[in-house]
Design an enzyme around this catalytic site. Structure first.
Site, PDB file in Angstrom:
ATOM      1  N   ARG C  96       0.830  -1.206   0.000  1.00 36.68           N
ATOM      2  CA  ARG C  96       0.000   0.000   0.000  1.00 36.68           C
ATOM      3  C   ARG C  96       0.865   1.257   0.000  1.00 36.68           C
ATOM      4  O   ARG C  96       0.484   2.285  -0.537  1.00 36.68           O
ATOM      5  CB  ARG C  96      -0.912   0.019   1.232  1.00 36.68           C
ATOM      6  CG  ARG C  96      -1.884  -1.145   1.281  1.00 36.68           C
ATOM      7  CD  ARG C  96      -2.788  -1.029   2.489  1.00 36.68           C
ATOM      8  NE  ARG C  96      -3.452  -2.306   2.752  1.00 36.68           N
ATOM      9  CZ  ARG C  96      -4.431  -2.460   3.622  1.00 36.68           C
ATOM     10  NH1 ARG C  96      -4.864  -1.421   4.330  1.00 36.68           N
ATOM     11  NH2 ARG C  96      -4.981  -3.629   3.802  1.00 36.68           N
ATOM     12  N   GLU C 167     -10.937  -2.517  -5.489  1.00 34.83           N
ATOM     13  CA  GLU C 167     -11.526  -1.546  -4.570  1.00 34.83           C
ATOM     14  C   GLU C 167     -10.714  -0.255  -4.547  1.00 34.83           C
ATOM     15  O   GLU C 167      -9.538  -0.252  -4.909  1.00 34.83           O
ATOM     16  CB  GLU C 167     -11.600  -2.107  -3.144  1.00 34.83           C
ATOM     17  CG  GLU C 167     -12.560  -1.302  -2.263  1.00 34.83           C
ATOM     18  CD  GLU C 167     -12.507  -1.658  -0.782  1.00 34.83           C
ATOM     19  OE1 GLU C 167     -13.560  -1.745  -0.155  1.00 34.83           O
ATOM     20  OE2 GLU C 167     -11.398  -1.812  -0.238  1.00 34.83           O
TER      21      GLU C 167
END
Lengths: 151, 482, 482, 151
Positions: C96, C167
């Site tokens: 991330r 997502e």
């Protein structure tokens, strides 16, 4: 003995001290809807009450239900009681027949040895029992034994 | 001929003496001394007062083990870890059959081996002193729960032992529990239980009485359950009971369950005398549970949600281990806490579902039909009316094992999952109500592309344990899926 | 100046080449070959088709572990034992942060020791082939879930690796997740992700995109969440995405949650271009959970009930172990099954709660105010409008850690437990709407006998984990009790 | 040093890589409502950022929040950084300060040794911190140490 001449009357009941009524009520409805004459003895029925009702109605079949796990004990000597009352009917038993029902094939053997013609587990649909009974009442018991029952 | 009349004092004393001689602990009972004992109990152990003054649903589990120490430990655990508001003491099967000798053997074996050789607490054998030890040890009110057709000695001992709430009734502990006890017999015996509760009540000790609402626990149409609750409530009131908790078992359709609980409270207030304080208890789903704790928690969650909307005075909770029988104390406490969380999150929300009033009106009309037929069957006497109405089948309970009820009426769910009557048999009901049920079931039959038949009944009985509310045929279910 | 315009083909290629050089597995990506690969996948692995054709809510858990074999085993378990309809692959924190080197170290250590040294699946390090092994092993569609501000390389590799759902978005994966990434930066990077999804879509491989609806997960007023969903949906549509799933996180009030999901679908259909298929996803409660599995199951039960009434296209489930962080696979499957049971029991019931339409109308009006201010701030350009509106505080998210949002708006529950706005700060809203919120909060203040203050906010943040929906002061709570 | 002359400005922040924003938002509101001037540095704030803000605003108190369990590591040398920046403020820390927070007294000692004047657990109400700060800013630090804090 040829099945076509056999009685279409079925005696139903829950054996011993067992008070589970739902299954037997559903079975009564199913066999009635399938065209059988049904005598429902209800719950907590003794061996003698089964024999007396089967003799009185000249029943073609006696269907025993047991759901509380004490069926083996409740059915000891049952077929002798039937014979002594002059009952000559196909006998089935179904339900939760053993407390730890891990191996149903073992349970089936146990109840076949007690004298039942067919043994069903609690997941059996009424339709399956009806189909089996139609077969058993129209062909000789010897042949019926060759029919494999999946349950 | 037995009628709905109060047992006279001398007769009460005669029966009391007689039944107390049935087991040695009966002689420990002294009514005057028992009144003093109850008066000595603190306010927070007075069952009726605690229940009636609560302003949100109180939670109560089921629990009973043979040994006194174990029962104290179990109830303390459920009170502390489950945050139960009210506690139960469930009685063993031998005591329910009045086999106190066998219960004694079981209790002694339990004391020797430390194992639970009985499926409940044999209160008669523990006697007045044993009961009082329990009452004193637990810091909350406790109810006696059982299933006993002849509960006279049990009542005499537990009332003297300090219990202030007693479940059951002549119909609700007969029809679903036993095959061959006649209704006349159980009514007579429960008149004594109620009269004894009434005698305490007159002395200021309001014993709470709770008819068992779920009956056979399987798809009981609400109006049938409510009619029986009203009958048992009336019988108890006649004997002087003044705190009555009418019961109802969840059917799983939220609209119908809320409507039924509303109707139960309303008709209870209407049919029972003004001097009776009527409260309601909601039993979480009493039918078959999924063989999976996660899914069982879903069933419990729906129960909590229903309770939050309907706001009964009490909720009897289920545990995630319902499928396997008696739960561990941890699972029992877990069912309490899951229910508490759902209720506490949902109860302050303003959830008013469309259709509840219509459904409530239907339930009330049906119940009035049944109450009317009872009235007519008994020429105004509710005892004779009940006996005669069950005898004729005008009053009936589905799946009743008892010979006292025909058990010929059959329920099935409609297309929304509300419980309707598929087979009326001889049940008394206005024709236009029967038409409503028929139309509702016909809509379901159309949805499923099959005829109305007992198959729906059979499918519905297993549906919740199989993970659905309505027992749809497999073909319809697979169409539903992705 | 960045605007809401489609990235031109040559620019797309340039960025694609650039970002793929950031880590060695980037070179494995071949767009044409990837299209063929997607075409080879069976229908039941096509995420958009499966989701869009479902006629009841599909369930999806959260799950990600570092090693490929373990991830396969975990997803197989959740599919089999949890009966999940759709599966996730949650990405680790290093990925991330685009720290692929650290992720590689973690992955190698995980392979050596067998321990989960990363908190998710490092898809970039597993590369195209690793992703495809996962896609092939699991007999259901799988979505990539992460929280990555710059997800360009992750998208390039996972799209080529056979994932068809992704997502996140430039606001929803910025504002709640990171302090110092500017909005302009994240919008630019997500334009690439969406454009890449659009490029696949144009070739017949409809990549589903799912903006992250719950945002900060703590009492987000529905209209703020919906406005951000609409913005991210519009941005994705501009880049050619044609399957968009707008998200919403449960606030716990059933009426408000159902109204919000209805509004989300309605406004999504209205604000997004006709050629986009808009679906919705409902996240079970994302705030603090009770530190008790039994109570957590109650929270999950309320989520399932809400989903049964609102019928979103997808539900992201929670587990009873939510409090302690990452759940065991058993607990994860258990949350799925509890939710499934509640939905399947309740979904066929006709539950229509009063007040949903009014609440929906209020949410729609509020959302339109916010969309209008975005439009005005950007002179018609949604990218500039969003950046400027956040900058001025006209658009804001409560409890936002990001420097890109003021985080000055504060929510509190009203007397029914609906989330209202207590502190508006500079949030743009019609005065009459502000008056409605004020009146609702004032009613709560009256009930509680205290002034409206930040104390309500603080109490509400902890309420569900403490077992209630509304954070009442202690004195009110004890009045409520028995 | 007499408290009444001390600054009423409070610098708040979440130290380290911690992104938990809810608690600090609530604290900001609480201290503002109590009449303090609040500078909220938000999440992921470094030691240097705390020191710079405290020096710039001549803060009377520095309130450090940490909820992700790495507070001890994040606060090593913090008081030296403050001192070097010329900050002379009361310092508090609160939150989930250790991963396995079994013994809070041990945790409290650890952070007192690091130099914090008061240490709070995550269950502490903002009111309690406000009451403590009012005391600490109006009386001498030496006396304040005798005040027992229940948390």
């Amino acid at each position: 003995m040829i099945g076509n001449t056999m009685s279409q009357t079925v005696v139903l009941g829950v054996i011993g001290s067992d008070a589970h009524v739902v299954g037997i009520t559903i079975l009564e409805q199913a066999f009635s809807a399938a065209g059988f004459d049904v005598v429902n003895l209800g719950v907590q029925t003794s061996q003698e009450q089964f024999a007396e009702a089967a003799a009185d109605h000249d029943a073609g079949a006696v269907l025993v239900s047991s759901l509380y796990g004490h069926a083996e004990q409740d059915c000891q000597g049952f077929h002798q009681v039937l014979e002594e009352a002059g009952v000559d009917a196909v006998t089935y038993i179904g339900g939760n027949l053993a407390v730890g029902q891990d191996d149903f094939e073992q349970t089936r053997r146990t109840f076949r040895e007690l004298g039942f013609d067919r043994v069903f587990d609690s997941e059996t649909d009424p339709e399956e029992a009806i189909a089996a009974l139609r077969q058993d009442l129209e062909i000789t018991p010897t042949e019926s034994e060759r029919v494999s029952v999946s349950s | 001929m037995i009628r709905d009349e109060r047992i006279p004092s001398d007769e009460l004393r005669r029966i009391d003496d007689e039944i107390r001689s049935n087991w040695e602990t009966g002689s420990e009972v002294d009514f005057e001394e028992a009144i003093s004992y109850h008066e000595s109990l603190p306010d927070h152990k007075r069952f009726a007062d605690v229940l009636e003054s609560a302003d949100k649903p109180l939670l109560q589990p089921r629990a009973g083990v043979p040994r006194l120490d174990d029962q104290i430990e179990l109830l303390e655990y459920l009170h502390r870890e489950g945050q139960a508001d009210l506690l139960p003491t469930t009685i063993d099967s031998y005591t329910r059959d009045n086999e106190y000798g066998k219960a004694q053997e079981g209790l002694e074996k339990a004391r020797e081996t430390g194992e639970d050789t009985l499926n409940g607490f044999p209160a008669v054998n523990h006697g007045v002193d044993g009961c009082r030890e329990l009452i004193e040890a637990i810091d909350a009110p406790i109810e006696v729960r059982h299933g006993t057709p002849d509960a006279r000695l049990l009542a005499a001992i537990t009332f003297a032992g300090g219990f202030q709430s007693f479940e059951g009734g002549p119909i609700s502990y007969n029809i679903p529990y036993t095959k061959r006890h006649g209704l006349e017999e159980t009514i007579e015996r429960w008149q004594f239980v109620d009269r004894l509760a009434g005698a305490y009540t007159e002395r200021g000790v309001r014993i709470n009485r709770e008819p068992f609402g779920p009956l056979t626990g399987t798809l009981v149409p609400p109006s049938i359950a409510i009619a029986i609750m009203l009958v048992e409530g009336k019988l108890a009131a006649t004997q002087g009971v003044r705190s009555i908790t009418l019961g109802y078992g969840q059917v799983g359709n939220v609209v119908q369950d809320v409507a039924a609980l509303n109707a139960l409270q309303k008709l209870g207030d209407e049919y029972l005398p003004d001097e009776v304080v009527v409260t309601t208890v909601f039993h979480e789903w009493m039918g078959g549970f999924p063989p999976d704790e996660a899914r069982a928690n879903g069933v419990i969650g729906l129960g909590g949600m229903t309770a939050a909307i309907a706001r009964p005075d009490k909720v009897i909770t289920k545990s995630p281990q319902e499928f396997q029988g008696v739960p561990t104390k941890e699972a029992n406490a877990s069912g309490l806490r899951t229910t508490r969380q759902v209720i506490d999150m949902a109860i302050e929300q303003d959830i008013d579902i469309d259709g509840i009033e219509d459904e409530q009106e239907l339930i009330e009309r049906e119940t009035r039909c049944l109450m009317e037929t009872i009235h007519e069957h008994g020429d105004g006497d509710v005892v004779q009316g009940t006996i005669e109405a069950f005898d004729s089948g005008a009053l009936d309970v589905p799946f009743a094992p008892s010979d006292s009820a025909k058990g010929a009426v059959l329920p099935a769910r409609d297309d929304d999952g509300r419980v309707r009557i598929f087979e009326w048999a001889d049940l008394e009901m206005d024709d236009d109500i029967k038409e409503i049920h028929k139309a509702r079931l016909s809509r379901r039959a159309d949805t499923e592309g099959r005829d109305q038949s007992f198959r729906m009944v059979a499918d519905d009985v297993d549906a919740i344990s199989d993970g659905k509310l309505i027992g749809r045929p497999r073909s319809t279910q697979s169409q539903e899926g992705a």
